[in-house]
Design a protein around this motif. Structure first.
Motif, PDB file in Angstrom:
ATOM      1  N   VAL A 170       0.846  -1.201   0.000  1.00 48.59           N
ATOM      2  CA  VAL A 170       0.000   0.000   0.000  1.00 48.59           C
ATOM      3  C   VAL A 170       0.876   1.243   0.000  1.00 48.59           C
ATOM      4  O   VAL A 170       1.846   1.333   0.754  1.00 48.59           O
ATOM      5  N   SER A 171       0.534   2.188  -0.857  1.00 47.29           N
ATOM      6  CA  SER A 171       1.130   3.527  -0.829  1.00 47.29           C
ATOM      7  C   SER A 171      -0.006   4.538  -0.759  1.00 47.29           C
ATOM      8  O   SER A 171      -1.062   4.339  -1.372  1.00 47.29           O
ATOM      9  N   ARG A 244       1.309  -5.610  -6.144  1.00 49.44           N
ATOM     10  CA  ARG A 244       1.719  -6.970  -5.772  1.00 49.44           C
ATOM     11  C   ARG A 244       3.224  -7.095  -5.580  1.00 49.44           C
ATOM     12  O   ARG A 244       3.681  -8.028  -4.918  1.00 49.44           O
ATOM     13  N   THR A 245       4.001  -6.196  -6.176  1.00 49.68           N
ATOM     14  CA  THR A 245       5.458  -6.323  -6.111  1.00 49.68           C
ATOM     15  C   THR A 245       6.113  -5.003  -5.736  1.00 49.68           C
ATOM     16  O   THR A 245       5.562  -3.919  -5.969  1.00 49.68           O
ATOM     17  N   LEU A 246       7.321  -5.116  -5.185  1.00 46.35           N
ATOM     18  CA  LEU A 246       8.085  -3.915  -4.860  1.00 46.35           C
ATOM     19  C   LEU A 246       8.419  -3.120  -6.112  1.00 46.35           C
ATOM     20  O   LEU A 246       8.457  -1.888  -6.085  1.00 46.35           O
ATOM     21  N   ALA A 247       8.669  -3.822  -7.210  1.00 46.48           N
ATOM     22  CA  ALA A 247       8.998  -3.119  -8.454  1.00 46.48           C
ATOM     23  C   ALA A 247       7.863  -2.197  -8.874  1.00 46.48           C
ATOM     24  O   ALA A 247       8.102  -1.051  -9.301  1.00 46.48           O
ATOM     25  N   PRO A 277       5.071  -2.414   2.382  1.00 41.11           N
ATOM     26  CA  PRO A 277       5.558  -3.149   1.211  1.00 41.11           C
ATOM     27  C   PRO A 277       4.652  -4.349   0.951  1.00 41.11           C
ATOM     28  O   PRO A 277       3.910  -4.779   1.841  1.00 41.11           O
ATOM     29  N   PRO A 278       4.671  -4.904  -0.244  1.00 43.74           N
ATOM     30  CA  PRO A 278       3.850  -6.089  -0.499  1.00 43.74           C
ATOM     31  C   PRO A 278       4.387  -7.312   0.220  1.00 43.74           C
ATOM     32  O   PRO A 278       5.589  -7.442   0.467  1.00 43.74           O
ATOM     33  N   LEU A 279       3.470  -8.202   0.578  1.00 49.02           N
ATOM     34  CA  LEU A 279       3.829  -9.536   1.045  1.00 49.02           C
ATOM     35  C   LEU A 279       3.720 -10.431  -0.192  1.00 49.02           C
ATOM     36  O   LEU A 279       2.623 -10.752  -0.636  1.00 49.02           O
ATOM     37  N   GLU A 280       4.853 -10.772  -0.756  1.00 46.44           N
ATOM     38  CA  GLU A 280       4.850 -11.563  -1.977  1.00 46.44           C
ATOM     39  C   GLU A 280       4.813 -13.052  -1.655  1.00 46.44           C
ATOM     40  O   GLU A 280       5.282 -13.483  -0.594  1.00 46.44           O
ATOM     41  N   GLU A 281       4.270 -13.844  -2.576  1.00 44.76           N
ATOM     42  CA  GLU A 281       4.106 -15.280  -2.335  1.00 44.76           C
ATOM     43  C   GLU A 281       5.401 -15.973  -1.951  1.00 44.76           C
ATOM     44  O   GLU A 281       5.405 -16.929  -1.178  1.00 44.76           O
TER      45      GLU A 281
END
Length: 377
Positions: A170-171, A244-247, A277-281
């Motif tokens: 989230v931003s 979904r991603t930091l990128a 930051p996202p929690l990626e799989e």
């Protein structure tokens, strides 16, 4: 694990009936007192009471933490919600403000940890401002997670009890436009219309979303103008970004930071940035596989996984590289709504699962010994 179902339900009633809206510092402190007494009975020791910016957080740390269990005791429900939404049990369904999000998960954590034959290596952190975005507890969470081999988040499950293996990052931003006022009828050309400038910027911001990548960029709250016959001198709008991603989080942040005024003499001021930051799989799948195996062994059945748009404190632990599994708490639904509820049977089953998962993790971590960062605590 032998589950004392009556005591668990009684503790849950006590926690739910101690109302704890995030914005009420006195209520949060009172809730912390209540949880402290339950924990003292179960663990035989009080927690560390941590007050940051007036908000009360609790931490039980047993030895050098290798497994961090995360909960929060604040809710979105105002004082008095119990009048129309009391704690009650009807068959397999229990109700009450904050039951699903996330007081069931909190009581699960307390009882699952209390039943461990050896608690060495466990840290239980109960924060008091998660519903606000964890403004005072983020650093506390990240500091406690450093050096841990796993973070288990007892937020409520996704639909049908699925564990949460990914959460969007989230931003949050605010774009403020400074224009120049003028009479809308006599000399509008002398003004700089902040509403028009804001409209240009809103369209630009909205175009930053990417449905294929799951990125949403949503202009939300809009304010502009003063009277119906005045060219607006100021305007502002908020932006909610989910990725979904930091990128993607970095891409959108760069683009919003590069916004430029379209109208001559208009000025933009942009504030905000990444909130979580996202929690990626990739941070969750090994733990999910482990939990799935344990659920089968316990006779609970096959676990499902889900990716969700909402964020939690698990975003913070995953963001610093700690393997994180979320949604281990209540099975039910209606978060933040009048139909909020949890299933009693799942309350007990999930407590057994969490207990088994923690026990297995701390046993394995004990065999490997502490890392340098853990020994430095």
């Amino acid at each position: 694990m032998n589950v004392d179902t009556n005591q668990m339900l009684e503790d849950l009633r006590t926690v739910i009936e101690c109302e704890s809206p995030s914005t009420d510092l006195v209520a949060i402190a009172r809730s912390a007192d209540t949880i402290t007494e339950i924990g003292k009975r179960l663990f035989g020791c009080p927690p560390e009471r941590i007050v940051i910016e007036g908000r009360t957080h609790l931490r039980w740390r047993f030895g050098i933490p290798r497994v961090l269990v995360l909960c929060h005791h604040d809710t979105v429900w105002p004082i008095g919600s119990l009048i129309e939404h009391p704690f009650e049990i009807d068959g397999d369904v229990l109700r009450g403000p904050g039951s699903f999000d996330m007081k069931v998960g909190l009581v699960m954590a307390l009882h699952a940890i209390a039943a461990l034959p050896n608690r060495e290596g466990v840290s239980l952190l109960v924060t008091g401002d998660e519903e606000l975005g964890s403004p005072s507890s983020r650093q506390l969470i990240e500091d406690e997670a450093h050096g841990c081999g796993a973070a288990l988040v007892l937020e409520a499950s996704a639909d049908a009890g699925a564990l949460k293996v990914a959460r969007k990052g989230v931003s949050l931003y605010e774009v403020v436009v400074q224009g120049r006022a003028a009479h809308a009828g006599l000399e509008p050309e002398r003004g700089v219309n902040a509403s028009i400038e804001a409209a240009h910027q809103i369209l630009t911001v909205a175009s930053l979303g990417d449905a294929a990548l799951g990125t949403t960029v949503t202009p939300t709250l809009l304010r502009s103008g003063t009277t119906t016959n005045t060219v607006p001198a100021a305007s502002s709008f908020a932006v909610d970004v989910r990725v979904r991603t930091l990128a993607e989080q970095h891409r959108v942040d760069t683009a919003i930071g590069a916004l430029a005024a379209r109208l001559p003499d208009a000025v933009l001021n942009i504030t905000g940035g990444a909130n979580r930051p996202p929690l990626e799989e990739s941070a969750a799948m090994e733990l999910f596989a482990r939990a799935s195996r344990l659920a089968e062994e316990l006779g609970i059945g096959r676990l499902q996984s889900a990716s969700v748009g909402g964020a939690s404190d698990g975003n913070f632990t995953a963001g610093i590289g700690v393997p994180t599994l979320d949604g281990l708490g209540a099975v039910g639904g209606g978060a933040h709504a009048i139909n909020e509820h949890a299933l009693v049977s799942a309350f007990f089953e999930r407590t057994r699962l969490v207990h088994a998962l923690i026990a297995e993790l701390i046993h394995e971590f004990a065999q490997t010994g502490p890392t340098a960062s853990e020994s430095a605590r």
